[in-house]
Design an enzyme around this catalytic site. Sequence first.
Site, PDB file in Angstrom:
ATOM      1  N   ASP A 150       0.879  -1.166   0.000  1.00 30.18           N
ATOM      2  CA  ASP A 150       0.000   0.000   0.000  1.00 30.18           C
ATOM      3  C   ASP A 150       0.918   1.217   0.000  1.00 30.18           C
ATOM      4  OD1 ASP A 150      -2.364   1.548   0.174  1.00 30.18           O
ATOM      5  OD2 ASP A 150      -2.116   1.703   2.348  1.00 30.18           O
TER       6      ASP A 150
ATOM      7  N   GLU B  73      -1.070  -1.259  -4.876  1.00 23.22           N
ATOM      8  CA  GLU B  73      -2.300  -0.505  -5.117  1.00 23.22           C
ATOM      9  C   GLU B  73      -2.075   0.456  -6.272  1.00 23.22           C
ATOM     10  OE1 GLU B  73      -5.192   1.002  -1.982  1.00 23.22           O
ATOM     11  OE2 GLU B  73      -4.132   2.826  -2.567  1.00 23.22           O
TER      12      GLU B  73
ATOM     13  N   ASP C 296      -2.735   1.225   6.890  1.00 26.88           N
ATOM     14  CA  ASP C 296      -1.884   0.953   5.723  1.00 26.88           C
ATOM     15  C   ASP C 296      -1.416  -0.503   5.728  1.00 26.88           C
ATOM     16  OD1 ASP C 296      -1.404   3.944   4.847  1.00 26.88           O
ATOM     17  OD2 ASP C 296      -0.978   3.829   6.992  1.00 26.88           O
TER      18      ASP C 296
END
Length: 188
Positions: free
Chosen positions: A7, A68, A141
């Site tokens: 992330d 991501e 996160d």
Amino acid sequence: MRVLGVDPGLTRCGVGVVEGVAGRPLTMIGVGVVRTPSDADLGHRLVAVEQGIEQWLDEHRPQYVAVERVFSQHNVRTVMGTAQASAVAILCASRRGIPVALHTPSEVKAAVTGSGRADKAQVGAMVTRLLRLAAPPKPADAADALALAICHIWRTPAQNRLQQAVALHASKAQRTPKAPTAPKGRTP
């Protein structure tokens, strides 16, 4: 299959490793956050993100890396930092020959919770449940990185079947002879 989920972020870059196959219980191998000080020079922050990701790759030896996909937000400064950290993760994996997949936030949310509009608490709760953890990983996160890895494990078999079907269709289309057509301008 062992997947490192990333992330991306400059201040907090979530990382999480999940192992398993679609349709079977998954196992969390590790989870954490690569942190950089917000007042440090951009170059130093990117090097710190690189070193952190390299350390995770060395320690956990994933077969795939799921990152991501950066999407447009109103805060351009945040998007730039996220994109830069994302590029570092892609570079680290690619340098080692590890395949990289990009998943949008809504794909990840839909895969893990069933809704592409789930909030961070819902994602964290489902990650906790799916990986049989005692508590949701903190910060968010870290949970998001695990969700990315789960999404990749679950989506890969379907994506592979789709790619095989497309390739089969393309090869059949190339082998099928086309019927002759009359030259233009002439009618029989």
